[in-house]
Motif scaffolding. Structure first.
Motif, PDB file in Angstrom:
ATOM      1  N   TYR A   1       0.852  -9.936  -1.526  1.00 44.76           N
ATOM      2  CA  TYR A   1       2.067  -9.731  -0.539  1.00 44.76           C
ATOM      3  C   TYR A   1       2.848  -8.546  -1.065  1.00 44.76           C
ATOM      4  O   TYR A   1       2.638  -8.484  -2.528  1.00 44.76           O
ATOM      5  CB  TYR A   1       2.894 -10.980  -0.691  1.00 44.76           C
ATOM      6  CG  TYR A   1       2.553 -12.110   0.510  1.00 44.76           C
ATOM      7  CD1 TYR A   1       2.613 -11.644   1.942  1.00 44.76           C
ATOM      8  CD2 TYR A   1       1.592 -13.308   0.170  1.00 44.76           C
ATOM      9  CE1 TYR A   1       2.005 -12.572   2.946  1.00 44.76           C
ATOM     10  CE2 TYR A   1       0.950 -13.951   1.172  1.00 44.76           C
ATOM     11  CZ  TYR A   1       1.300 -13.575   2.474  1.00 44.76           C
ATOM     12  OH  TYR A   1       0.906 -14.469   3.484  1.00 44.76           O
ATOM     13  N   PRO A   2       3.606  -7.800  -0.355  1.00 44.83           N
ATOM     14  CA  PRO A   2       4.233  -6.909  -0.993  1.00 44.83           C
ATOM     15  C   PRO A   2       5.726  -7.264  -1.653  1.00 44.83           C
ATOM     16  O   PRO A   2       5.953  -8.454  -1.661  1.00 44.83           O
ATOM     17  CB  PRO A   2       4.549  -6.034   0.230  1.00 44.83           C
ATOM     18  CG  PRO A   2       4.507  -7.002   1.542  1.00 44.83           C
ATOM     19  CD  PRO A   2       3.612  -7.958   0.962  1.00 44.83           C
ATOM     20  N   TYR A   3       6.123  -6.226  -2.336  1.00 42.22           N
ATOM     21  CA  TYR A   3       7.390  -6.584  -3.038  1.00 42.22           C
ATOM     22  C   TYR A   3       8.515  -5.795  -2.634  1.00 42.22           C
ATOM     23  O   TYR A   3       8.413  -4.304  -2.447  1.00 42.22           O
ATOM     24  CB  TYR A   3       7.300  -6.340  -4.521  1.00 42.22           C
ATOM     25  CG  TYR A   3       6.472  -7.102  -5.232  1.00 42.22           C
ATOM     26  CD1 TYR A   3       6.939  -8.171  -6.081  1.00 42.22           C
ATOM     27  CD2 TYR A   3       4.910  -7.113  -4.968  1.00 42.22           C
ATOM     28  CE1 TYR A   3       6.287  -9.158  -6.643  1.00 42.22           C
ATOM     29  CE2 TYR A   3       4.182  -7.936  -5.837  1.00 42.22           C
ATOM     30  CZ  TYR A   3       4.591  -9.052  -6.553  1.00 42.22           C
ATOM     31  OH  TYR A   3       3.835  -9.732  -7.198  1.00 42.22           O
TER      32      TYR A   3
ATOM     33  N   VAL B   1       1.516  -5.040 -10.239  1.00 44.83           N
ATOM     34  CA  VAL B   1       1.546  -5.960  -9.074  1.00 44.83           C
ATOM     35  C   VAL B   1       0.235  -5.432  -7.946  1.00 44.83           C
ATOM     36  O   VAL B   1      -0.105  -4.176  -8.133  1.00 44.83           O
ATOM     37  CB  VAL B   1       2.703  -6.071  -8.106  1.00 44.83           C
ATOM     38  CG1 VAL B   1       3.784  -6.831  -9.007  1.00 44.83           C
ATOM     39  CG2 VAL B   1       3.067  -4.919  -7.442  1.00 44.83           C
ATOM     40  N   SER B   2      -0.257  -6.321  -7.220  1.00 46.51           N
ATOM     41  CA  SER B   2      -1.423  -6.197  -6.377  1.00 46.51           C
ATOM     42  C   SER B   2      -0.907  -5.781  -4.856  1.00 46.51           C
ATOM     43  O   SER B   2      -1.637  -4.991  -4.199  1.00 46.51           O
ATOM     44  CB  SER B   2      -2.409  -7.202  -6.073  1.00 46.51           C
ATOM     45  OG  SER B   2      -1.500  -8.215  -5.578  1.00 46.51           O
ATOM     46  N   GLY B   3       0.468  -6.068  -4.491  1.00 46.82           N
ATOM     47  CA  GLY B   3       0.790  -5.544  -3.186  1.00 46.82           C
ATOM     48  C   GLY B   3       1.545  -4.418  -3.402  1.00 46.82           C
ATOM     49  O   GLY B   3       1.918  -3.585  -4.229  1.00 46.82           O
ATOM     50  N   LYS B   4       1.924  -3.806  -2.025  1.00 50.22           N
ATOM     51  CA  LYS B   4       2.579  -2.635  -1.912  1.00 50.22           C
ATOM     52  C   LYS B   4       4.118  -2.967  -2.610  1.00 50.22           C
ATOM     53  O   LYS B   4       4.735  -3.998  -2.495  1.00 50.22           O
ATOM     54  CB  LYS B   4       2.636  -2.212  -0.540  1.00 50.22           C
ATOM     55  CG  LYS B   4       1.860  -1.540   0.283  1.00 50.22           C
ATOM     56  CD  LYS B   4       2.128  -1.201   1.527  1.00 50.22           C
ATOM     57  CE  LYS B   4       1.581   0.122   1.981  1.00 50.22           C
ATOM     58  NZ  LYS B   4       2.313   0.585   3.020  1.00 50.22           N
ATOM     59  N   THR B   5       4.729  -1.875  -3.036  1.00 54.16           N
ATOM     60  CA  THR B   5       6.090  -1.941  -3.497  1.00 54.16           C
ATOM     61  C   THR B   5       7.020  -0.979  -2.848  1.00 54.16           C
ATOM     62  O   THR B   5       6.591   0.333  -2.397  1.00 54.16           O
ATOM     63  CB  THR B   5       6.094  -1.699  -5.112  1.00 54.16           C
ATOM     64  OG1 THR B   5       5.180  -0.279  -5.234  1.00 54.16           O
ATOM     65  CG2 THR B   5       5.185  -2.703  -5.785  1.00 54.16           C
ATOM     66  N   TYR B   6       8.126  -1.406  -2.552  1.00 54.63           N
ATOM     67  CA  TYR B   6       9.318  -0.638  -2.127  1.00 54.63           C
ATOM     68  C   TYR B   6      10.435  -0.841  -2.727  1.00 54.63           C
ATOM     69  O   TYR B   6      10.706  -1.877  -3.548  1.00 54.63           O
ATOM     70  CB  TYR B   6       9.678  -1.101  -0.769  1.00 54.63           C
ATOM     71  CG  TYR B   6       8.491  -1.274   0.234  1.00 54.63           C
ATOM     72  CD1 TYR B   6       8.250  -0.244   1.181  1.00 54.63           C
ATOM     73  CD2 TYR B   6       7.705  -2.440   0.331  1.00 54.63           C
ATOM     74  CE1 TYR B   6       7.049  -0.470   2.037  1.00 54.63           C
ATOM     75  CE2 TYR B   6       6.547  -2.451   1.216  1.00 54.63           C
ATOM     76  CZ  TYR B   6       6.316  -1.470   2.182  1.00 54.63           C
ATOM     77  OH  TYR B   6       5.406  -1.677   2.930  1.00 54.63           O
TER      78      TYR B   6
ATOM     79  N   HIS C   1      -2.129  -9.864   6.673  1.00 55.37           N
ATOM     80  CA  HIS C   1      -1.312 -11.090   6.091  1.00 55.37           C
ATOM     81  C   HIS C   1      -1.240 -11.966   7.466  1.00 55.37           C
ATOM     82  O   HIS C   1      -0.707 -11.310   8.416  1.00 55.37           O
ATOM     83  CB  HIS C   1       0.030 -10.842   5.394  1.00 55.37           C
ATOM     84  CG  HIS C   1      -0.297 -10.178   3.992  1.00 55.37           C
ATOM     85  ND1 HIS C   1       0.275  -9.063   3.815  1.00 55.37           N
ATOM     86  CD2 HIS C   1      -0.836 -10.678   3.057  1.00 55.37           C
ATOM     87  CE1 HIS C   1      -0.121  -8.939   2.311  1.00 55.37           C
ATOM     88  NE2 HIS C   1      -0.819  -9.852   2.087  1.00 55.37           N
ATOM     89  N   ALA C   2      -1.197 -13.118   7.388  1.00 54.13           N
ATOM     90  CA  ALA C   2      -1.213 -14.077   8.397  1.00 54.13           C
ATOM     91  C   ALA C   2       0.458 -14.030   8.750  1.00 54.13           C
ATOM     92  O   ALA C   2       0.929 -14.051  10.132  1.00 54.13           O
ATOM     93  CB  ALA C   2      -1.404 -15.486   8.328  1.00 54.13           C
ATOM     94  N   VAL C   3       1.163 -14.002   7.644  1.00 53.85           N
ATOM     95  CA  VAL C   3       2.697 -14.085   7.948  1.00 53.85           C
ATOM     96  C   VAL C   3       3.080 -12.818   7.243  1.00 53.85           C
ATOM     97  O   VAL C   3       2.701 -12.237   6.203  1.00 53.85           O
ATOM     98  CB  VAL C   3       3.147 -15.422   6.921  1.00 53.85           C
ATOM     99  CG1 VAL C   3       4.539 -15.326   7.266  1.00 53.85           C
ATOM    100  CG2 VAL C   3       2.446 -16.498   7.601  1.00 53.85           C
ATOM    101  N   LYS C   4       4.288 -12.324   7.957  1.00 54.49           N
ATOM    102  CA  LYS C   4       5.157 -11.232   7.218  1.00 54.49           C
ATOM    103  C   LYS C   4       5.985 -11.649   6.247  1.00 54.49           C
ATOM    104  O   LYS C   4       7.034 -12.089   6.363  1.00 54.49           O
ATOM    105  CB  LYS C   4       5.719 -10.449   8.304  1.00 54.49           C
ATOM    106  CG  LYS C   4       4.552  -9.459   9.255  1.00 54.49           C
ATOM    107  CD  LYS C   4       5.440  -8.792  10.375  1.00 54.49           C
ATOM    108  CE  LYS C   4       5.701  -9.450  11.669  1.00 54.49           C
ATOM    109  NZ  LYS C   4       6.636  -8.824  12.687  1.00 54.49           N
ATOM    110  N   ALA C   5       5.598 -11.242   5.174  1.00 58.45           N
ATOM    111  CA  ALA C   5       6.295 -11.915   4.134  1.00 58.45           C
ATOM    112  C   ALA C   5       6.330 -11.172   2.947  1.00 58.45           C
ATOM    113  O   ALA C   5       5.749 -10.245   2.746  1.00 58.45           O
ATOM    114  CB  ALA C   5       5.666 -13.281   3.636  1.00 58.45           C
ATOM    115  N   VAL C   6       7.386 -11.147   2.097  1.00 54.89           N
ATOM    116  CA  VAL C   6       7.640 -10.188   1.050  1.00 54.89           C
ATOM    117  C   VAL C   6       8.316 -10.965  -0.476  1.00 54.89           C
ATOM    118  O   VAL C   6       9.066 -11.982  -0.198  1.00 54.89           O
ATOM    119  CB  VAL C   6       8.422  -9.119   1.543  1.00 54.89           C
ATOM    120  CG1 VAL C   6       9.842  -9.714   1.697  1.00 54.89           C
ATOM    121  CG2 VAL C   6       8.472  -7.944   0.552  1.00 54.89           C
ATOM    122  N   PHE C   7       8.112 -10.554  -1.319  1.00 51.85           N
ATOM    123  CA  PHE C   7       9.039 -11.000  -2.536  1.00 51.85           C
ATOM    124  C   PHE C   7      10.152 -10.055  -2.805  1.00 51.85           C
ATOM    125  O   PHE C   7       9.924  -8.775  -2.654  1.00 51.85           O
ATOM    126  CB  PHE C   7       7.991 -10.698  -3.913  1.00 51.85           C
ATOM    127  CG  PHE C   7       6.760 -11.734  -4.121  1.00 51.85           C
ATOM    128  CD1 PHE C   7       7.000 -13.140  -4.162  1.00 51.85           C
ATOM    129  CD2 PHE C   7       5.511 -10.923  -3.703  1.00 51.85           C
ATOM    130  CE1 PHE C   7       5.971 -13.789  -4.186  1.00 51.85           C
ATOM    131  CE2 PHE C   7       4.508 -11.833  -3.781  1.00 51.85           C
ATOM    132  CZ  PHE C   7       4.591 -13.309  -3.846  1.00 51.85           C
TER     133      PHE C   7
END
Ligand code: GDP
Ligand code: MN
Length: 361
Positions: free
Chosen positions: A60-62, A82-87, A25-31
């Motif tokens: 993007y991760p969640y 979802v397609s992103g990593k989850t925490y 990711h160009a930007v460190k971003a999260v839902f």
């Protein structure tokens, strides 16, 4: 801020079953999603749409947060959506509980009074904890440490429009600090002293506040009588129960909220106690902070994000955007309100749309 966020008190789990997203990711971003186990199917409803409209292309991760432990079922059925990593993280301690200076008897009394007055969520302690958490804490949760931008998502919301650009990168490239899709009035009874408290804060910390004389100042978005009062209560007759602008569904920069300015504002409000003695919402708190600290050029109205949070919807009405959406533009909050409200309101709507964003009550 004396809470040691790295104390390891919050369990960090990565329950991703999928290989890590290949995108770097160009930007460190999260839902970021505060949610309860019983909202599992309502949050999957939101996630499915968010993925289809946007995130399947960007992965993007969640971060899911809860004041209770998430169940295995919740973790499995959200991760697989979802397609992103989850925490998944827990919210507790000072992030969720009464600060020591709060007079609990007084808080109990305030809730009983508001319940009797039939204020929405007036009798709810958990709602107040939630508003305080969203106002001053979520961005300090350890799971968010690694991220610079967030997009808040709630259960049961809808996304109607295909987004074919990276929203987070757009925020970063344009040095944006805050974005929104819908704004309306807050219920006035929930914030009787928020305005006065904010004015006191501004007098005490003038060095943090962007001067009203600055050409970039957003202050005139929240008051029209030289700061004597919030303009919100005069905006829309159909929402005159509210006194402030309520933002639903927003994307912002964590650096803005993590700033010394913002934290000093939150701490000031927290010590006054209005999250518990009244029912201050996170939306008016964030909105006032935006108006105090940010410049026009740092905020963005996401007209192209068709979005619904009951009972309102933002649906773009521009021809070229409609083709990417499946909502009905005639049901757009602003379009509908403009059709049914006074000339003053219509004029205000027009004025604010020419400022690069729709700011309507
Ligand atoms: P409303 O939109 O103002 O009606 O409030 P919501 O009930 O939608 O709550 C706002 C957000 O906080 C949603 O994402 C909820 O899932 C979450 N939320 C509210 N109260 C609680 C709570 O007590 N525990 C947890 N874990 N989440 C909560
Ligand atoms: Mn909600």
């Amino acid at each position: 801020v004396d809470y040691d966020l790295l104390s390891g008190r919050v369990p960090i789990g990565d329950h991703s079953r999928r290989p890590p997203a290949t995108n770097s990711h160009a930007v460190k971003a999260v839902f970021v999603i505060l949610v309860r186990n019983h909202d599992l199917y309502n949050i999957r409803y939101s996630l499915r749409q968010l993925e289809d409209r946007f995130n399947k292309k960007y992965n993007y991760p969640y971060v899911f947060l809860n004041d209770d432990e998430f169940t295995e079922e919740f973790k499995e059925l959200t991760t697989s959506t979802v397609s992103g990593k989850t925490y998944y993280g827990k919210v507790d301690g000072p992030m969720w509980n009464y600060p020591e200076w709060i007079n609990v008897t007084k808080a109990d009394q305030a809730r009983a009074d508001m319940e009797r007055a039939k204020v929405i969520y007036g009798g709810s302690l958990s709602y107040r904890r939630m508003c305080r958490f969203q106002s001053g804490w979520f961005f300090r949760h350890p799971l968010l440490d690694q991220f610079d931008y967030y997009w808040r998502v709630e259960p049961s919301v809808q996304f109607y429009c295909d987004l074919d650009y990276d929203v987070f990168k757009f925020m970063a490239d344009n040095k944006l600090k805050y974005g929104w899709t819908l704004s309306l009035h807050e219920y006035r009874e929930t914030i009787p002293t928020l305005w006065e408290t904010t004015r006191q804060y501004m007098r005490q910390y003038p060095e943090y506040v962007l001067p009203e004389s600055d050409p970039g100042s957003l202050w005139d978005w929240v008051t029209e009588d030289k700061s004597a009062s919030y303009n919100g209560c005069h905006f829309w007759s159909n929402f005159e129960v509210g006194a402030s602008l309520r933002i639903v569904g927003w994307i912002g920069s964590i650096k803005f909220l993590r700033s010394e300015q913002y934290l000093s504002y939150f701490n000031y409000l927290d010590h006054v106690g209005g999250f518990f003695y009244e029912r201050w919402g996170d939306a008016p708190v964030h909105s006032l902070a935006v108006a105090m600290f940010l410049r026009r050029s740092e905020v963005h109205f996401f007209n192209d994000i068709g979005y619904r949070h009951e009972p309102f919807m933002h649906c773009p009405t521009d021809r070229e955007l409609i083709t990417k959406c499946y909502c009905n533009p005639n049901d757009n909050f602003v379009a509908r309100s403009v059709g049914t409200t006074s000339r003053a309101t219509r004029r205000r709507t027009r004025i604010s749309s020419t400022r690069g964003g729709l700011w309507v009550g």
